[in-house]
Design an enzyme around this catalytic site. Structure first.
Site, mmCIF file in Angstrom:
data_model
loop_
_atom_site.group_PDB
_atom_site.id
_atom_site.type_symbol
_atom_site.label_atom_id
_atom_site.label_comp_id
_atom_site.label_asym_id
_atom_site.label_seq_id
_atom_site.Cartn_x
_atom_site.Cartn_y
_atom_site.Cartn_z
ATOM 1 N N PHE A 87 28.652 -39.836 37.158
ATOM 2 C CA PHE A 87 28.384 -40.261 38.551
ATOM 3 C C PHE A 87 28.317 -39.106 39.551
ATOM 4 C CE2 PHE A 87 31.029 -44.419 37.744
ATOM 5 C CZ PHE A 87 30.060 -44.869 36.861
ATOM 6 N N SER B 98 30.348 -47.463 32.343
ATOM 7 C CA SER B 98 29.895 -46.108 32.024
ATOM 8 C C SER B 98 30.934 -45.434 31.131
ATOM 9 C CB SER B 98 29.719 -45.288 33.300
ATOM 10 O OG SER B 98 29.637 -43.924 32.946
ATOM 11 N N ASN C 101 31.328 -42.310 30.899
ATOM 12 C CA ASN C 101 31.510 -40.922 31.329
ATOM 13 C C ASN C 101 32.516 -40.721 32.454
ATOM 14 O OD1 ASN C 101 29.514 -40.036 29.463
ATOM 15 N ND2 ASN C 101 27.985 -40.933 30.828
ATOM 16 N N THR C 102 33.162 -41.787 32.899
ATOM 17 C CA THR C 102 34.250 -41.665 33.872
ATOM 18 C C THR C 102 35.515 -42.104 33.139
ATOM 19 O OG1 THR C 102 32.825 -42.047 35.784
ATOM 20 C CG2 THR C 102 35.163 -42.544 36.067
ATOM 21 N N ASN D 129 25.041 -51.144 29.450
ATOM 22 C CA ASN D 129 25.055 -49.709 29.726
ATOM 23 C C ASN D 129 24.733 -48.937 28.432
ATOM 24 O OD1 ASN D 129 25.659 -47.253 31.135
ATOM 25 N ND2 ASN D 129 26.935 -48.481 32.494
HETATM 26 C C1 LIG Z 1 20.653 -39.963 32.521
HETATM 27 C C2 LIG Z 1 21.191 -41.362 32.658
HETATM 28 C C3 LIG Z 1 22.037 -41.670 33.720
HETATM 29 C C4 LIG Z 1 22.542 -42.973 33.857
HETATM 30 N N1 LIG Z 1 23.349 -43.262 34.923
HETATM 31 C C5 LIG Z 1 23.798 -44.538 35.071
HETATM 32 C C6 LIG Z 1 24.596 -44.878 36.194
HETATM 33 O O1 LIG Z 1 24.863 -44.054 37.080
HETATM 34 N N2 LIG Z 1 25.040 -46.163 36.277
HETATM 35 C C7 LIG Z 1 24.743 -47.125 35.342
HETATM 36 O O2 LIG Z 1 25.167 -48.269 35.482
HETATM 37 N N3 LIG Z 1 23.958 -46.817 34.282
HETATM 38 C C8 LIG Z 1 23.492 -45.563 34.135
HETATM 39 N N4 LIG Z 1 22.686 -45.262 33.061
HETATM 40 C C9 LIG Z 1 22.384 -46.326 32.082
HETATM 41 C C10 LIG Z 1 21.045 -46.987 32.371
HETATM 42 O O3 LIG Z 1 21.065 -47.665 33.598
HETATM 43 C C11 LIG Z 1 20.688 -48.018 31.263
HETATM 44 O O4 LIG Z 1 21.572 -49.109 31.352
HETATM 45 C C12 LIG Z 1 20.781 -47.422 29.858
HETATM 46 O O5 LIG Z 1 20.255 -46.121 29.838
HETATM 47 C C13 LIG Z 1 20.034 -48.279 28.822
HETATM 48 O O6 LIG Z 1 18.683 -48.429 29.139
HETATM 49 P P1 LIG Z 1 17.506 -47.472 28.580
HETATM 50 O O7 LIG Z 1 17.667 -47.401 27.088
HETATM 51 O O8 LIG Z 1 16.245 -48.148 29.037
HETATM 52 O O9 LIG Z 1 17.706 -46.143 29.222
HETATM 53 C C14 LIG Z 1 22.184 -43.983 32.908
HETATM 54 C C15 LIG Z 1 21.312 -43.653 31.863
HETATM 55 C C16 LIG Z 1 20.809 -42.373 31.733
HETATM 56 C C17 LIG Z 1 19.877 -42.060 30.592
#
Ligand SMILES: Cc1cc2nc3c(=O)[nH]c(=O)nc-3n(C[C@H](O)[C@H](O)[C@H](O)COP(=O)(O)O)c2cc1C
Length: 345
Positions: A119, A182, A184-185, A253
């Site tokens: 974040f 997430s 990562n926190t 997520n």
């Molecule tokens: C670089 C990156 C940063 C992300 N940051 C957030 C975030 O701040 N909050 C969140 O809820 N999900 C975050 N996600 C997750 C995405 O919103 C999504 O739920 C997840 O990547 C799965 O979808 P996708 O396979 O289409 O990427 C992040 C994903 C990526 C790749």
């Protein structure tokens, strides 16, 4: 066209490439002729199919997933792509730097990404400024704000961060998304279970109700869950979400699992997204739909790289879908193609 650009973009480190894309979209969003050009270039063929969910009408079924535009810098440009909703954030109350770089990795052979961003962002005031005075075009995407706690907020004080953010963004957003998933926190995902989730959602629900009364409109709150919950934990989380009167769930997520990856970067710490998440995510959407039995709408987020992936998630019980990693591998044209396919059904 993206096929020609992609090798150039992939020469840049992932976070630099992302920063450049957001900067270009921000610039295009600030210039009405550039916005009109983007809209014309990426317009889907045929009429979109609006989706009624959470008391809202989404212009189409396809949204931008959280994390792409954490600070709302580029939302005007992204609105032209043609998303039906944009989930901005995750925003935290105060600005914070996130984890040390490098913290985003492209697993090209796997069409996946691992991130451990944590974040990073400019905080609530900055995002609120970006959203103030946003006009409403009839075909404009809805705006969701995804909220999370600051890293240095103790878990026992987390509810205060979420409630403050709900109060701040209810007037500025069409819906709010509670991020307790997430990886990562540190400790964040413990908020997905037991009494912690009950207490958190009740506090947010009270604030939502107060805001809805003040604003004289609904303020839907969705909860975004991790794909790594076992069956019992999923059931328990969904019960708490329903009991607290939440308005929907976002499944899901990124995952801490590493299903069948070939890339040398597979051992990096963080959340995995993209193609390897697609099938497990669709299965999770199906299980969630069975458990919810129509009580709440589901937004599916996980590994959509082709229109057929999105359709599978809608067939599994989702009402809406979101994209992130697919934009990196398939480019912005993916949005319109998914809009077209999901309108046909
Ligand atoms: C670089 C990156 C940063 C992300 N940051 C957030 C975030 O701040 N909050 C969140 O809820 N999900 C975050 N996600 C997750 C995405 O919103 C999504 O739920 C997840 O990547 C799965 O979808 P996708 O396979 O289409 O990427 C992040 C994903 C990526 C790749």
């Amino acid at each position: 066209m993206y096929g020609k650009l992609r090798p150039l973009i992939f020469r840049l480190p992932p976070e630099a490439a992302h920063g450049l894309t957001v900067a270009l979209l921000r610039l295009a969003g600030a210039l009405p002729p550039a916005r009109a050009l983007l809209r014309a270039l990426f317009a889907p063929r045929g009429a979109a199919r609006p989706v009624h969910a959470c008391g809202l009408t989404f212009p189409n079924a396809v949204g931008l997933a959280a994390g792409y535009d954490k600070d709302g810098l580029a939302w005007r440009g992204l609105a032209a792509l043609p998303f039906g909703h944009l989930e901005l954030g995750t925003v935290t109350p105060r600005p914070q730097p996130g984890n040390p770089r490098p913290r985003v990795f492209r697993l090209v052979e796997d069409e996946a990404v691992i991130n451990r961003m944590g974040f990073p962002g400019r905080g609530a005031d900055a995002l609120a400024r970006r959203l103030k005075g946003r006009g409403r075009r009839a075909d404009a995407p809805l705006i969701g704000v995804n909220i999370g706690k600051n890293k240095d907020t103790r878990l026992e004080d987390a509810a205060a961060d979420y409630v403050a953010l709900a109060r701040r963004f209810a007037p500025l957003a069409d819906y709010l998304a509670v991020n307790v998933s997430s990886p990562n926190t540190p400790g964040l995902r413990t908020l997905q279970g037991g009494d912690a989730l009950d207490e958190l959602l009740r506090a947010i629900g009270d604030e939502r109700d107060a805001q809805a009364r003040l604003l004289a409109r609904p303020v839907p709150v969705l909860v975004k869950l991790a794909p790594d919950l076992d069956e019992a934990a999923l059931e328990q989380a969904l019960s708490a979400i329903c009991a607290a009167g939440m308005d929907g769930v976002i499944i899901s997520n990124t995952t801490v699992a590493r299903p069948g990856l070939t890339s040398r970067l597979a051992a990096q710490t963080g959340g995995l997204s993209g193609r390897p998440l697609c099938a497990p995510n669709t299965a999770l959407v199906r299980r969630t739909a069975a458990l919810l039995d129509g009580r709440l709408p589901i937004i599916a987020s996980g590994g959509i790289l082709r229109p057929a992936d999105a359709q599978e998630k809608l067939d599994a019980g989702a009402s809406l879908v979101q994209l992130y990693t697919g934009l990196i591998y398939a480019g912005p044209g993916l949005v319109g193609r998914v809009v077209e396919a999901t309108a046909r059904g």
